[in-house]
Design an enzyme around this catalytic site. Structure first.
Site, PDB file in Angstrom:
ATOM      1  N   ARG A 186      -6.948   5.694   7.768  1.00  0.00           N
ATOM      2  CA  ARG A 186      -5.955   6.230   6.820  1.00  0.00           C
ATOM      3  C   ARG A 186      -5.578   7.674   7.169  1.00  0.00           C
ATOM      4  O   ARG A 186      -5.377   8.515   6.284  1.00  0.00           O
ATOM      5  CB  ARG A 186      -6.478   6.175   5.377  1.00  0.00           C
ATOM      6  CG  ARG A 186      -6.854   4.805   4.908  1.00  0.00           C
ATOM      7  CD  ARG A 186      -5.664   3.875   4.741  1.00  0.00           C
ATOM      8  NE  ARG A 186      -6.136   2.550   4.436  1.00  0.00           N
ATOM      9  CZ  ARG A 186      -6.418   1.629   5.381  1.00  0.00           C
ATOM     10  NH1 ARG A 186      -6.215   1.883   6.667  1.00  0.00           N
ATOM     11  NH2 ARG A 186      -6.853   0.437   5.055  1.00  0.00           N
ATOM     12  N   SER A 194      -5.848   1.443  -3.593  1.00  0.00           N
ATOM     13  CA  SER A 194      -7.193   2.038  -3.558  1.00  0.00           C
ATOM     14  C   SER A 194      -7.122   3.528  -3.871  1.00  0.00           C
ATOM     15  O   SER A 194      -6.366   4.264  -3.231  1.00  0.00           O
ATOM     16  CB  SER A 194      -7.824   1.849  -2.175  1.00  0.00           C
ATOM     17  OG  SER A 194      -8.054   0.479  -1.971  1.00  0.00           O
ATOM     18  N   GLU A 204      -8.025   8.605  -1.595  1.00  0.00           N
ATOM     19  CA  GLU A 204      -7.086   8.034  -0.629  1.00  0.00           C
ATOM     20  C   GLU A 204      -5.658   8.366  -1.070  1.00  0.00           C
ATOM     21  O   GLU A 204      -4.767   8.544  -0.252  1.00  0.00           O
ATOM     22  CB  GLU A 204      -7.275   6.507  -0.536  1.00  0.00           C
ATOM     23  CG  GLU A 204      -6.274   5.851   0.402  1.00  0.00           C
ATOM     24  CD  GLU A 204      -6.640   4.422   0.793  1.00  0.00           C
ATOM     25  OE1 GLU A 204      -7.838   4.068   0.777  1.00  0.00           O
ATOM     26  OE2 GLU A 204      -5.709   3.671   1.124  1.00  0.00           O
TER      27      GLU A 204
HETATM   28  C1  LIG Z   1      -1.034  -2.525  -5.103  1.00  0.00           C
HETATM   29  C2  LIG Z   1      -1.219  -1.642  -3.898  1.00  0.00           C
HETATM   30  C3  LIG Z   1      -1.914  -2.105  -2.809  1.00  0.00           C
HETATM   31  C4  LIG Z   1      -2.096  -1.298  -1.677  1.00  0.00           C
HETATM   32  N1  LIG Z   1      -2.784  -1.794  -0.605  1.00  0.00           N
HETATM   33  C5  LIG Z   1      -2.908  -1.051   0.493  1.00  0.00           C
HETATM   34  C6  LIG Z   1      -3.579  -1.557   1.650  1.00  0.00           C
HETATM   35  O1  LIG Z   1      -4.016  -2.693   1.688  1.00  0.00           O
HETATM   36  N2  LIG Z   1      -3.697  -0.753   2.734  1.00  0.00           N
HETATM   37  C7  LIG Z   1      -3.192   0.521   2.740  1.00  0.00           C
HETATM   38  O2  LIG Z   1      -3.312   1.200   3.763  1.00  0.00           O
HETATM   39  N3  LIG Z   1      -2.558   1.036   1.672  1.00  0.00           N
HETATM   40  C8  LIG Z   1      -2.394   0.287   0.560  1.00  0.00           C
HETATM   41  N4  LIG Z   1      -1.760   0.805  -0.530  1.00  0.00           N
HETATM   42  C9  LIG Z   1      -1.270   2.193  -0.487  1.00  0.00           C
HETATM   43  C10 LIG Z   1       0.175   2.313   0.038  1.00  0.00           C
HETATM   44  O3  LIG Z   1       0.802   1.056  -0.012  1.00  0.00           O
HETATM   45  C11 LIG Z   1       0.217   2.837   1.459  1.00  0.00           C
HETATM   46  O4  LIG Z   1      -0.430   4.071   1.566  1.00  0.00           O
HETATM   47  C12 LIG Z   1       1.660   2.978   1.950  1.00  0.00           C
HETATM   48  O5  LIG Z   1       1.656   3.060   3.340  1.00  0.00           O
HETATM   49  C13 LIG Z   1       2.386   4.186   1.379  1.00  0.00           C
HETATM   50  O6  LIG Z   1       3.760   4.105   1.765  1.00  0.00           O
HETATM   51  P1  LIG Z   1       4.908   4.684   0.809  1.00  0.00           P
HETATM   52  O7  LIG Z   1       6.207   4.448   1.469  1.00  0.00           O
HETATM   53  O8  LIG Z   1       4.768   4.139  -0.553  1.00  0.00           O
HETATM   54  O9  LIG Z   1       4.545   6.227   0.849  1.00  0.00           O
HETATM   55  P2  LIG Z   1       4.737   7.280  -0.342  1.00  0.00           P
HETATM   56  O10 LIG Z   1       3.677   7.065  -1.360  1.00  0.00           O
HETATM   57  O11 LIG Z   1       6.142   7.307  -0.790  1.00  0.00           O
HETATM   58  O12 LIG Z   1       4.428   8.622   0.475  1.00  0.00           O
HETATM   59  C14 LIG Z   1       3.151   8.847   1.049  1.00  0.00           C
HETATM   60  C15 LIG Z   1       3.212  10.147   1.861  1.00  0.00           C
HETATM   61  O13 LIG Z   1       4.041   9.936   3.004  1.00  0.00           O
HETATM   62  C16 LIG Z   1       5.114  10.885   3.019  1.00  0.00           C
HETATM   63  N5  LIG Z   1       6.273  10.194   3.566  1.00  0.00           N
HETATM   64  C17 LIG Z   1       6.757   8.968   3.257  1.00  0.00           C
HETATM   65  N6  LIG Z   1       7.793   8.645   4.045  1.00  0.00           N
HETATM   66  C18 LIG Z   1       7.991   9.697   4.878  1.00  0.00           C
HETATM   67  C19 LIG Z   1       8.912   9.970   5.931  1.00  0.00           C
HETATM   68  N7  LIG Z   1       9.872   9.105   6.280  1.00  0.00           N
HETATM   69  N8  LIG Z   1       8.810  11.155   6.591  1.00  0.00           N
HETATM   70  C20 LIG Z   1       7.870  12.059   6.216  1.00  0.00           C
HETATM   71  N9  LIG Z   1       6.966  11.864   5.236  1.00  0.00           N
HETATM   72  C21 LIG Z   1       7.035  10.685   4.572  1.00  0.00           C
HETATM   73  C22 LIG Z   1       5.304  11.303   1.559  1.00  0.00           C
HETATM   74  O14 LIG Z   1       5.918  12.570   1.464  1.00  0.00           O
HETATM   75  C23 LIG Z   1       3.854  11.309   1.092  1.00  0.00           C
HETATM   76  O15 LIG Z   1       3.234  12.512   1.509  1.00  0.00           O
HETATM   77  C24 LIG Z   1      -1.555   0.015  -1.658  1.00  0.00           C
HETATM   78  C25 LIG Z   1      -0.823   0.485  -2.760  1.00  0.00           C
HETATM   79  C26 LIG Z   1      -0.638  -0.339  -3.870  1.00  0.00           C
HETATM   80  C27 LIG Z   1       0.172   0.157  -5.023  1.00  0.00           C
END
Ligand SMILES: Cc1cc2nc3c(=O)[nH]c(=O)nc-3n(C[C@H](O)[C@H](O)[C@H](O)COP(=O)(O)OP(=O)(O)OC[C@H]3O[C@@H](n4cnc5c(N)ncnc54)[C@H](O)[C@@H]3O)c2cc1C
Length: 322
Positions: A185, A241, A314
């Site tokens: 991560r 998580s 996380e």
């Molecule tokens: C029900 C559920 C299940 C999940 N299961 C998993 C799992 O199995 N495995 C896992 O790894 N994660 C899991 N997650 C967490 C999440 O899905 C991941 O961390 C995901 O990759 C976050 O992506 P996001 O687009 O939502 O990022 P955001 O939450 O929107 O942003 C996360 C960070 O990335 C930055 N960011 C986003 N896009 C960009 C960009 N284009 N350029 C620069 N910075 C950027 C944001 O500023 C922030 O700092 C889960 C979440 C939920 C709600």
């Protein structure tokens, strides 16, 4: 819906108007968060590039929001500009044989605002193996590239080939995956555990390298992952998580063994289905970010007292905290 006119606006060449004081709760998977001072949704990478370059030029700190599935946005909200990335093109590109004569594996190209699960579904439909694990992971490709998202034994770094980003010097760069120093991560693009708007790099798109395989088998594997998730994870709004797994153990197991399953603070609850998930059953207007922070502190303290293990968040805290 158009909001009140505000003084600070990018020039017409950017092709969009900023909204002021825009609530962010509905744009996060946990349905919590205060307002952004300024807000815009981008749907084309040129718009994203121009908006970020303009913000840098006028010294307006920005934060890119993908799916909002890993960020806890403070109740006070985010100072500066929040850019909601909805640049969502995904396509399969054949490998140019002049560049890769010995390696015919195709590329999956995805803009950073594309949903990771949608990109995975595109690859599965083409009979390409490598992203089956991602079919159930919320959020965008950009967020996943930054976090090295992973599930079911797979991770972004396994198939990522390169990333196009706007660097801090305002140059568009193509960075090979190996340069991102991936770990559990973690990547070197990831900012801290608690962040504000700033002037950091912006991920524009990513290329994954995938292998042709047995279409039926690939589909069945992805379906199995989806079913496993439906059985083992809550359906209420959450951020997935809350804590990373400590070496050799699981955060969820420790939280459960500490007797915290079902514990409540305000409207936030330790999920009955998966103790590492904090859920906000009431949705928008339910729990506060402060409740989540308080519950996290209670969990960390209790698990430390019981097992001597320090759980590390996380999820990322975003915005202004008192
Ligand atoms: C029900 C559920 C299940 C999940 N299961 C998993 C799992 O199995 N495995 C896992 O790894 N994660 C899991 N997650 C967490 C999440 O899905 C991941 O961390 C995901 O990759 C976050 O992506 P996001 O687009 O939502 O990022 P955001 O939450 O929107 O942003 C996360 C960070 O990335 C930055 N960011 C986003 N896009 C960009 C960009 N284009 N350029 C620069 N910075 C950027 C944001 O500023 C922030 O700092 C889960 C979440 C939920 C709600």
């Amino acid at each position: 819906m158009k909001t009140a006119t505000i003084a600070l606006q990018p020039p017409a060449s950017v092709g969009l108007e900023l909204e002021a004081n825009r609530s962010l709760a509905g744009l996060t998977s946990i349905k919590i968060g205060g307002p952004a001072d300024y807000f815009a949704t981008v749907t084309h990478p040129h718009q994203l590039l121009r908006l970020v370059r303009w913000a840098r030029g006028v010294d307006l700190p920005y934060l890119v929001l993908g799916g909002g599935s890993n960020v806890l946005i403070s109740d006070a909200g985010v100072r500066g500009l929040v850019i909601h990335n909805r640049c969502r093109t995904v396509r399969i590109d054949p490998a140019p044989c002049c560049l890769y004569p010995q390696d015919e594996r195709p590329f999956l190209f995805a803009e950073a605002g594309a949903l990771l699960a949608g990109a995975a579904r595109t690859s599965i439909n083409e009979g390409l193996a490598g992203l089956e694990w991602a079919v159930s992971v919320p959020g965008t490709v950009g967020g996943a590239v930054i976090n090295n998202a992973g599930a079911h034994g797979g991770e972004i770094k396994d198939n990522l080939w390169d990333v196009m980003l706007l660097d801090e010097a305002d140059e568009v760069q193509i960075i090979r995956a190996a340069e991102l120093e991936y770990g559990y991560r973690h990547s070197n693009l990831k900012r801290g555990e608690s962040i504000q708007g700033g002037f950091g790099p912006v991920v524009l798109s990513a290329n994954f390298r995938l292998s042709p395989g047995d279409g039926e088998q690939i589909r069945a594997t992805a379906q199995g992952f989806l079913e496993h998730r439906r059985r083992t994870q809550p359906i209420e709004p959450s951020l997935g998580s809350t804590f990373t797994n400590p070496p050799g153990d699981y955060a969820g197991r420790l939280i459960d063994a500490a007797g915290l399953r079902g514990e409540r603070f305000g409207s936030i609850e330790v999920s009955q289905t998966h103790a590492n998930f904090l859920v906000n059953p009431a949705g928008v207007g339910g729990a506060k970010a402060a409740d989540v922070v308080a519950m996290m502190a209670l969990i960390q303290e209790t698990v430390y007292q019981r097992f001597g293990v320090v759980l590390q968040p996380e999820i990322q805290r975003v915005g202004e905290w008192s």
